[in-house]
Design a protein around this motif. Sequence first.
Motif, PDB file in Angstrom:
ATOM      1  N   VAL A 110       0.854  -1.203   0.000  1.00 25.44           N
ATOM      2  CA  VAL A 110       0.000   0.000   0.000  1.00 25.44           C
ATOM      3  C   VAL A 110       0.889   1.252   0.000  1.00 25.44           C
ATOM      4  CG1 VAL A 110      -1.750   1.346   1.253  1.00 25.44           C
ATOM      5  CG2 VAL A 110      -1.896  -1.158   1.231  1.00 25.44           C
TER       6      VAL A 110
ATOM      7  N   TYR B   3       2.473   2.049  -3.454  1.00 30.57           N
ATOM      8  CA  TYR B   3       1.597   2.667  -4.451  1.00 30.57           C
ATOM      9  C   TYR B   3       0.909   3.939  -3.934  1.00 30.57           C
ATOM     10  CZ  TYR B   3       1.822  -1.534  -7.433  1.00 30.57           C
ATOM     11  OH  TYR B   3       2.234  -2.558  -8.241  1.00 30.57           O
TER      12      TYR B   3
ATOM     13  N   GLU C 167      -4.523   4.337  -8.198  1.00 27.34           N
ATOM     14  CA  GLU C 167      -4.311   4.824  -6.830  1.00 27.34           C
ATOM     15  C   GLU C 167      -5.362   5.875  -6.463  1.00 27.34           C
ATOM     16  OE1 GLU C 167      -2.618   7.259  -3.566  1.00 27.34           O
ATOM     17  OE2 GLU C 167      -3.134   7.954  -5.563  1.00 27.34           O
TER      18      GLU C 167
ATOM     19  N   LEU D 183      -8.270  -2.934   0.694  1.00 21.81           N
ATOM     20  CA  LEU D 183      -7.376  -2.055  -0.058  1.00 21.81           C
ATOM     21  C   LEU D 183      -6.010  -2.715  -0.204  1.00 21.81           C
ATOM     22  CD1 LEU D 183      -7.046   1.004  -1.090  1.00 21.81           C
ATOM     23  CD2 LEU D 183      -5.899   1.389   1.085  1.00 21.81           C
ATOM     24  N   ARG D 184      -5.537  -3.306   0.894  1.00 21.58           N
ATOM     25  CA  ARG D 184      -4.247  -4.015   0.846  1.00 21.58           C
ATOM     26  C   ARG D 184      -4.281  -5.113  -0.213  1.00 21.58           C
ATOM     27  NH1 ARG D 184      -4.914  -4.854   6.872  1.00 21.58           N
ATOM     28  NH2 ARG D 184      -4.027  -2.964   7.776  1.00 21.58           N
ATOM     29  N   ARG D 185      -5.336  -5.895  -0.185  1.00 23.60           N
ATOM     30  CA  ARG D 185      -5.426  -6.995  -1.154  1.00 23.60           C
ATOM     31  C   ARG D 185      -5.634  -6.473  -2.572  1.00 23.60           C
ATOM     32  NH1 ARG D 185      -7.551  -9.567   3.742  1.00 23.60           N
ATOM     33  NH2 ARG D 185      -9.671  -8.851   3.409  1.00 23.60           N
TER      34      ARG D 185
ATOM     35  N   PHE E  93      -4.282  -3.666  -3.824  1.00 21.06           N
ATOM     36  CA  PHE E  93      -2.964  -3.270  -4.328  1.00 21.06           C
ATOM     37  C   PHE E  93      -2.095  -4.506  -4.603  1.00 21.06           C
ATOM     38  CE2 PHE E  93      -3.452   1.194  -2.551  1.00 21.06           C
ATOM     39  CZ  PHE E  93      -3.293   1.831  -3.774  1.00 21.06           C
ATOM     40  N   GLU E  94      -2.244  -5.524  -3.761  1.00 23.39           N
ATOM     41  CA  GLU E  94      -1.470  -6.739  -4.016  1.00 23.39           C
ATOM     42  C   GLU E  94      -1.886  -7.374  -5.352  1.00 23.39           C
ATOM     43  OE1 GLU E  94      -1.966 -10.375  -1.813  1.00 23.39           O
ATOM     44  OE2 GLU E  94       0.207 -10.559  -1.636  1.00 23.39           O
TER      45      GLU E  94
ATOM     46  N   TRP F  82      -3.156  -5.805  -7.824  1.00 23.72           N
ATOM     47  CA  TRP F  82      -2.653  -4.893  -8.855  1.00 23.72           C
ATOM     48  C   TRP F  82      -1.184  -5.190  -9.177  1.00 23.72           C
ATOM     49  CZ3 TRP F  82      -4.532  -2.198 -12.559  1.00 23.72           C
ATOM     50  CH2 TRP F  82      -3.808  -1.171 -13.165  1.00 23.72           C
ATOM     51  N   LYS F  83      -0.407  -5.400  -8.145  1.00 16.63           N
ATOM     52  CA  LYS F  83       0.998  -5.769  -8.324  1.00 16.63           C
ATOM     53  C   LYS F  83       1.084  -7.088  -9.098  1.00 16.63           C
ATOM     54  CE  LYS F  83       4.988  -6.914  -5.466  1.00 16.63           C
ATOM     55  NZ  LYS F  83       5.412  -7.251  -4.079  1.00 16.63           N
TER      56      LYS F  83
ATOM     57  N   HIS G 112       0.503  -7.337 -12.968  1.00 17.27           N
ATOM     58  CA  HIS G 112       1.590  -6.832 -13.801  1.00 17.27           C
ATOM     59  C   HIS G 112       2.652  -7.882 -14.081  1.00 17.27           C
ATOM     60  CE1 HIS G 112      -0.380  -3.091 -12.832  1.00 17.27           C
ATOM     61  NE2 HIS G 112       0.217  -2.597 -13.892  1.00 17.27           N
TER      62      HIS G 112
END
Lengths: 115, 115, 115, 115, 115, 115
Positions: free
Chosen positions: A20, A23, B84, B102-104, B106-107, B109-110, B113
């Motif tokens: 978090v 980003y 973001e 939110l943490r999951r 972004f994870e 999202w990572k 990629h």
Amino acid sequence: MKEGQIKKFQKERERLNKIVMKYGKTNIKRFYSIDSQTYKAGALSAKTKELLGLVASLVLRCDDCVKYHIIQCRKQKVKDDELEEALSIALVVGGSIVIPHLRRAFEAWKQVHKN
Amino acid sequence: MKEGQIKKFQKERERLNKIVMKYGKTNIKRFYSIDSQTYKAGALSAKTKELLGLVASLVLRCDDCVKYHIIQCRKQKVKDDELEEALSIALVVGGSIVIPHLRRAFEAWKQVHKN
Amino acid sequence: MKEGQIKKFQKERERLNKIVMKYGKTNIKRFYSIDSQTYKAGALSAKTKELLGLVASLVLRCDDCVKYHIIQCRKQKVKDDELEEALSIALVVGGSIVIPHLRRAFEAWKQVHKN
Amino acid sequence: MKEGQIKKFQKERERLNKIVMKYGKTNIKRFYSIDSQTYKAGALSAKTKELLGLVASLVLRCDDCVKYHIIQCRKQKVKDDELEEALSIALVVGGSIVIPHLRRAFEAWKQVHKN
Amino acid sequence: MKEGQIKKFQKERERLNKIVMKYGKTNIKRFYSIDSQTYKAGALSAKTKELLGLVASLVLRCDDCVKYHIIQCRKQKVKDDELEEALSIALVVGGSIVIPHLRRAFEAWKQVHKN
Amino acid sequence: MKEGQIKKFQKERERLNKIVMKYGKTNIKRFYSIDSQTYKAGALSAKTKELLGLVASLVLRCDDCVKYHIIQCRKQKVKDDELEEALSIALVVGGSIVIPHLRRAFEAWKQVHKN
């Protein structure tokens, strides 16, 4: 939740918070900052505030949030019967839909006493 | 979420959707149809619509829905800072109870990629 | 909502925000500040952000929040069909429970065009 | 909320509770009984319990429940800054979607000091 | 709710639905269509389906939806004790946060017997 | 959910309920008691009540509660098409956010037929 799961939970939480923070920009960082400020002792004690956070998390049925506040309640030396009464309020306000989370809350409570 | 979990998530989703389609009749099928129509490009771009679906899923705190829209956002070439900002809105609207999701998000999202 | 209700809504909102500001201290004020920062144009346009706020508010079924974002959408020159598509997503994500709020959203939309 | 609205609220609540009691049988009556027992002083004070009920009601965004607990908080001699800190927690946990209810909570708080 | 409020509620609902239909396109119209199809008698009776819609609406705390299903339950000749048992389930599942809506549900039930 | 998961679910539920009963006092115990009373046959059949509990659980998106009521529905000899119609109502009321839980509901339904 088997022994050691509290530590595992905390490590996973840290790992994800790093993502978090990688980003996230100003608004997310400021939100995190308010979030931690809000639970600091003030007119209400840190202990009362953790109980407020716990009950709010339980009626909103967020297992991760509940577990986090259970850990904090332990740090604030909340007693068994104090915790039970706080959780009773959450159960009555939130209804039987809360029960699966209540079960996991009490299990986490049992677990934090082993650490 | 380790590498490969996006694919695992998609496969599991397909497997379960087959069970829904086996039992589901007209109304469920029509609902699924509207659901996919709604995100088609129109006056708003498909990209904007995926961001709308993502934010709605995050404030309602549905991890599976969030992950699905994260994948779609990637397909629609959403950029890091666009994502973001959308997630910041979800955090502010939905509050700290949203943070575990939110943490999951972004994870995931990572993770998308890497595929 | 009869003509003039948008203005009445805004006045009442201001009156109540003054009461919040009278009692509220640092954390509440900082929250209000993040809240307004989050919708500023950045990687995403202010218009897209208002649509995100609108859809989040509608699936969470907050009439006051919906009305506020409807007014902002109008200021950002959202068109009828753009609004309709955003609201469709909210309806599909949130289900028929959203319908009473959807009705009031469209009524507010009709109303802001009279001002 | 104009002066006198607290009394009006309480009278309406009583009127409607009579209708519930007219139709309601054992389970509903037992629920009402648990509901009132849960807020009695025990390991936690009645004051702390009212704050817990207030925060739970606010994150769940129930205006009537919030107003009821605001009245109870006043009876339990909650101070301005204690109330403000409890409401801050509810705001941070529940997000900006809570703001319209926060406004009405503070207004009710202002109002109960006139009675 | 005073006498005549059921009719007033239905008229307002129709007025607002016309606004939705004015702005709404295919997806919204198809959603409305599924919504009405779902409550048609099938393997389950229309009466059972209305009770399902009522309980779903009550635990999600949507007054307008509750009122609508109360009217439909009356049309389907639901009896007092059947309604009471359905509402008890909603109360137990949803918790005390449901009570303000339960009160209005029973009041609406009383009201539909005057028409 | 692989074969045997229903039994695993039930065993885990029992294990956790024991922890609740170890810590829980009068109010929690009374809540559990009302909870089980509410689903007993009365003016409405036990079968209808389980369907009500199922739909309430699904719109509130509680997987554990859904699974529990799926098991109970099976015991009450609910048929495939009755279940499908009840779940359709939950889907339409609760929207696409319900879909991940709907998938798991149908999977649990498939699973309980193997036991």
